[in-house]
Structure formats: C-alpha cells, structure tokens
Design a protein around this motif. Sequence first.
Motif, short mmCIF file in Angstrom:
data_model
loop_
_atom_site.label_atom_id
_atom_site.label_comp_id
_atom_site.label_asym_id
_atom_site.label_seq_id
_atom_site.Cartn_x
_atom_site.Cartn_y
_atom_site.Cartn_z
N LEU A 57 0.86 -1.33 -0.09
CA LEU A 57 0.13 -0.05 -0.06
C LEU A 57 0.75 1.25 0.23
CD1 LEU A 57 -2.88 -1.19 2.58
CD2 LEU A 57 -3.17 -0.57 -0.03
N SER A 58 1.88 1.28 1.04
CA SER A 58 2.68 2.37 0.98
C SER A 58 3.41 2.76 -0.36
CB SER A 58 3.90 2.24 1.82
OG SER A 58 3.21 2.17 3.37
N SER A 59 3.82 1.59 -1.11
CA SER A 59 4.47 1.62 -2.60
C SER A 59 3.51 2.33 -3.47
CB SER A 59 5.27 0.40 -2.87
OG SER A 59 5.56 0.45 -4.11
N MET A 60 2.28 1.65 -3.45
CA MET A 60 1.44 2.22 -4.24
C MET A 60 0.86 3.63 -4.25
SD MET A 60 -0.70 -1.53 -4.37
CE MET A 60 -2.02 -1.11 -5.90
N ILE A 61 0.73 4.15 -2.93
CA ILE A 61 0.70 5.45 -2.63
C ILE A 61 1.62 6.27 -3.24
CG2 ILE A 61 0.50 6.97 -0.55
CD1 ILE A 61 -0.84 4.88 0.70
N GLU A 62 2.92 5.83 -2.96
CA GLU A 62 4.07 6.62 -3.40
C GLU A 62 4.12 6.57 -5.11
OE1 GLU A 62 8.98 6.12 -3.44
OE2 GLU A 62 7.89 5.60 -1.52
N ASP A 63 3.87 5.76 -5.64
CA ASP A 63 3.53 5.61 -6.96
C ASP A 63 2.34 6.30 -7.64
OD1 ASP A 63 6.10 4.42 -7.18
OD2 ASP A 63 5.06 2.42 -7.16
N GLY A 64 1.33 6.90 -6.84
CA GLY A 64 0.27 7.64 -7.13
C GLY A 64 -0.84 6.67 -7.60
N LEU A 65 -0.82 5.24 -7.24
CA LEU A 65 -1.98 4.61 -7.59
C LEU A 65 -3.10 4.36 -6.52
CD1 LEU A 65 0.45 1.49 -9.39
CD2 LEU A 65 -1.05 3.60 -10.59
N VAL A 66 -2.82 4.90 -5.54
CA VAL A 66 -3.82 4.71 -4.34
C VAL A 66 -3.69 5.81 -3.39
CG1 VAL A 66 -4.23 3.26 -2.18
CG2 VAL A 66 -3.64 2.07 -4.21
N ASP A 67 -4.92 6.22 -2.89
CA ASP A 67 -4.85 7.29 -2.07
C ASP A 67 -5.05 6.77 -0.50
OD1 ASP A 67 -4.25 9.61 -3.35
OD2 ASP A 67 -6.46 9.70 -3.71
N ARG A 68 -4.59 7.33 0.40
CA ARG A 68 -4.79 6.94 2.07
C ARG A 68 -5.68 8.02 2.47
NH1 ARG A 68 -3.06 7.97 7.11
NH2 ARG A 68 -2.85 6.14 8.47
N ILE A 69 -6.89 7.64 2.98
CA ILE A 69 -7.88 8.56 3.38
C ILE A 69 -7.92 8.38 4.71
CG2 ILE A 69 -10.25 9.33 3.23
CD1 ILE A 69 -10.26 7.64 0.56
N ASP A 70 -7.54 9.48 5.50
CA ASP A 70 -7.75 9.53 6.91
C ASP A 70 -9.34 10.26 7.42
OD1 ASP A 70 -7.54 9.70 9.88
OD2 ASP A 70 -5.63 10.69 9.90
N LEU A 71 -9.89 9.33 7.85
CA LEU A 71 -11.32 9.84 8.20
C LEU A 71 -11.50 10.53 9.65
CD1 LEU A 71 -13.29 6.88 6.73
CD2 LEU A 71 -13.01 9.10 5.69
N VAL A 78 -8.79 4.65 8.82
CA VAL A 78 -8.27 4.75 7.48
C VAL A 78 -8.81 4.09 6.45
CG1 VAL A 78 -5.91 4.66 6.43
CG2 VAL A 78 -6.01 5.71 8.88
N GLU A 79 -8.91 4.63 5.22
CA GLU A 79 -9.19 3.50 3.90
C GLU A 79 -8.21 3.85 2.80
OE1 GLU A 79 -14.16 3.44 4.92
OE2 GLU A 79 -13.35 4.73 3.39
N TYR A 80 -8.41 3.01 2.04
CA TYR A 80 -7.56 3.06 0.71
C TYR A 80 -8.57 3.15 -0.35
CZ TYR A 80 -3.65 2.49 4.07
OH TYR A 80 -2.89 2.26 5.21
N GLN A 81 -8.11 3.86 -1.35
CA GLN A 81 -8.86 4.06 -2.65
C GLN A 81 -7.98 4.14 -3.77
OE1 GLN A 81 -11.85 7.19 -2.49
NE2 GLN A 81 -10.30 8.67 -3.01
#
Length: 107
Positions: A57-71, A78-81
Amino acid sequence: MIKKEEMPLCDVATTVQLVGSKWKLLIIRDLISGPKRTSQLKRSLSGVSQKVLTESLSSMIEDGLVDRIDLKKVPPHVEYQLTPLGESFLPVIESMRQWGKYYKSQL
C-alpha cells in the motif's frame, strides 16, 4: 513516485515494476469496488502478511496509484482508494480476468 529517468526503457517493464507483485494486482482488484480499510483488504487477500500489505500500500501510494484517506474518527479509521491514475489500470485487470477465464476453459 519513480522518477522518469529511473524507469525502465521498456513500457512493459515499467508496468511490471509498478504493479508486478501478486499482492498489488489483487489490491487494485479489491479497490475497484470502492474504498477499503486495511482489515478488509487483509481478509480478502488470503495469505498476505500485514507487513507485505502495508509495504504494498505504501509503495502504491508513493507511485500515485492509491490514496490513503484518514477519516479522523475515534478509533482511528483509515481507508484506501484508487486514484484516477490507479483507475486507469482497470482495463488491464479486466483483460487479465478475461484471459484467466479463457485459460481455465482450455484446461
């Protein structure tokens, strides 16, 4: 995010570098239907360790594929999209699904 000069010359190799692990592909598959909590992803990805899930997940966030949403809830939530860039990979996932179905029919 990977810098352009660090990417392989081959476009296929670039794609494999970004989403080449089994877990990253399955995370994208799971996020197609909408945001998910870490616990939901872990349940769906039978056999993935918490460490590998977190690193993926961290790698995918860094690569711009996934966002981490802190509600900002108590307890922490926390959710991922998928980002729009991550969503652009959906036709590839669908092609893989169709090919997998075809392959199984040939056995």
